[in-house]
Design an enzyme around this catalytic site. Sequence first.
Site, PDB file in Angstrom:
ATOM      1  N   ASN A  75      26.242 -13.636 149.995  1.00  0.00           N
ATOM      2  CA  ASN A  75      24.900 -13.250 150.397  1.00  0.00           C
ATOM      3  C   ASN A  75      25.005 -12.273 151.560  1.00  0.00           C
ATOM      4  O   ASN A  75      25.745 -12.508 152.514  1.00  0.00           O
ATOM      5  CB  ASN A  75      24.105 -14.502 150.803  1.00  0.00           C
ATOM      6  N   ASN A 152      15.582 -20.257 143.314  1.00  0.00           N
ATOM      7  CA  ASN A 152      14.163 -20.098 143.615  1.00  0.00           C
ATOM      8  C   ASN A 152      13.635 -19.029 142.682  1.00  0.00           C
ATOM      9  O   ASN A 152      14.218 -17.952 142.583  1.00  0.00           O
ATOM     10  CB  ASN A 152      13.939 -19.601 145.050  1.00  0.00           C
ATOM     11  N   GLY A 158       9.389 -19.200 147.125  1.00  0.00           N
ATOM     12  CA  GLY A 158      10.149 -18.599 148.222  1.00  0.00           C
ATOM     13  C   GLY A 158      11.205 -17.597 147.796  1.00  0.00           C
ATOM     14  O   GLY A 158      12.067 -17.231 148.586  1.00  0.00           O
ATOM     15  N   HIS A 165      18.729 -14.916 139.692  1.00  0.00           N
ATOM     16  CA  HIS A 165      19.893 -15.255 140.506  1.00  0.00           C
ATOM     17  C   HIS A 165      19.757 -16.667 141.030  1.00  0.00           C
ATOM     18  O   HIS A 165      18.657 -17.214 141.081  1.00  0.00           O
ATOM     19  CB  HIS A 165      20.048 -14.283 141.685  1.00  0.00           C
ATOM     20  N   CYS A 195      23.354 -48.781 139.012  1.00  0.00           N
ATOM     21  CA  CYS A 195      22.995 -47.432 139.463  1.00  0.00           C
ATOM     22  C   CYS A 195      21.524 -47.194 139.140  1.00  0.00           C
ATOM     23  O   CYS A 195      21.087 -47.402 138.014  1.00  0.00           O
ATOM     24  CB  CYS A 195      23.872 -46.401 138.754  1.00  0.00           C
ATOM     25  N   HIS A 239      27.221 -41.976 133.288  1.00  0.00           N
ATOM     26  CA  HIS A 239      27.258 -42.028 134.743  1.00  0.00           C
ATOM     27  C   HIS A 239      28.340 -41.121 135.329  1.00  0.00           C
ATOM     28  O   HIS A 239      29.499 -41.193 134.943  1.00  0.00           O
ATOM     29  CB  HIS A 239      27.474 -43.464 135.226  1.00  0.00           C
ATOM     30  N   HIS A 292      24.383 -40.641 141.029  1.00  0.00           N
ATOM     31  CA  HIS A 292      24.423 -40.055 139.692  1.00  0.00           C
ATOM     32  C   HIS A 292      23.845 -38.643 139.821  1.00  0.00           C
ATOM     33  O   HIS A 292      22.673 -38.483 140.166  1.00  0.00           O
ATOM     34  CB  HIS A 292      23.512 -40.948 138.840  1.00  0.00           C
ATOM     35  N   PHE A 307      -0.857 -31.312 154.998  1.00  0.00           N
ATOM     36  CA  PHE A 307      -0.766 -32.750 154.733  1.00  0.00           C
ATOM     37  C   PHE A 307       0.653 -33.143 154.355  1.00  0.00           C
ATOM     38  O   PHE A 307       1.217 -34.108 154.874  1.00  0.00           O
ATOM     39  CB  PHE A 307      -1.738 -33.136 153.618  1.00  0.00           C
TER      40      PHE A 307
HETATM   41 ZN   LIG Z   1      24.323 -43.785 136.989  1.00  0.00          ZN
END
Ligand SMILES: [Zn+2]
Length: 335
Positions: A75, A152, A158, A165, A195, A239, A292, A307
């Site tokens: 960047n 983004n 933003g 990209h 999990c 997982h 995970h 808010f």
């Molecule tokens: Zn998991």
Amino acid sequence: MRRRDMPEIRKDPVFGRWVIIASERGLRPNEFRAGGPDGAYTCPFCPGHENETPPSIYTLPAGDGGNWRLRVVLNKYPALAARGSDANVPDGMYDRMDGIGSHEVVIETPFHDRQFEEMSVREIADVFKTFILRVREMKKDPRIKYTMIFKNFGRNAGASLSHPHSQIIAMPIAPIRVAQEIDGAAAYMRRTGRCVFCDILRQEARHGKRVVGGNGDFLAVTPYASRFSFETWILPKKHESHFESMKPGSIRNLAVIVKSCMGKLRASMENFSYNLIVHTMPVQDPPAAHYHWHIEIMPKLSQAAGFEWGTGFYINTVSPEDAAKMMNAGKKYRS
Ligand SMILES: [Zn+2]
Ligand SMILES: [Zn+2]
């Protein structure tokens, strides 16, 4: 070396959250501020403008025509940079450290207007393969504790450039949001022995009301407590705590489901803006049973207002069940 040009990381003494002070980033060009493609602005990510970005770190050559089909560059206005140490420096009552790390940009395609949902499965798979490759490279530096992969798109999200990209920021500390998410998942495991994301997968697959896509390796859902209208998560069915440990055989199915979710989201909203974030375990940590990895896509129909900033909780005007229904029916939401 002008010290003031180096990014610095400062710790908020109340919340413990870290803030990157990177004044050079304020200088980066903004296509939207410059008046868009009709203005005097030209896109530094388009072919023929390679000398306007820092040199390529990694390039995928084009098969036919053109010189490349994907480029990774540093960047030009990094949030973090390679120089400095990862030691905490006390500053009176405060703490700070050098803003070490790296900030890379993945230019996903030479085509200025080809968005994710319009790219081929192969092109999207190339983007994810590149993420994995770069993260594996970055984590060789033991000072790097976390790699944040994100994208983004659109003004509300933003983005300062519209050329497709994404970005990878390698950082010397795990961000507080990541730490909170991992702590929350660890607490769930202490309580239940399982999990939390594997449990989410099981319940969502059974109920089906919030499922917006699936294949042999992944399930896409609008999460139960969606913060944003049409928020969509993509979870690996098997997982795995670290994104970069993904089996090469799963990448194609990931590209397939990302493309399909993006297409459904685009069809459901006018002015589609979004942030896509890969949530994964800190890179130096061993594989974990309680966490995970997954992808969160957060459409931005509006910008977060007072808010949300004041309370840390969100008002979402489209229930995840309705969002899933509209996405699966190809219906457009009118706000
Ligand atoms: Zn998991
Ligand atoms: Zn461009």
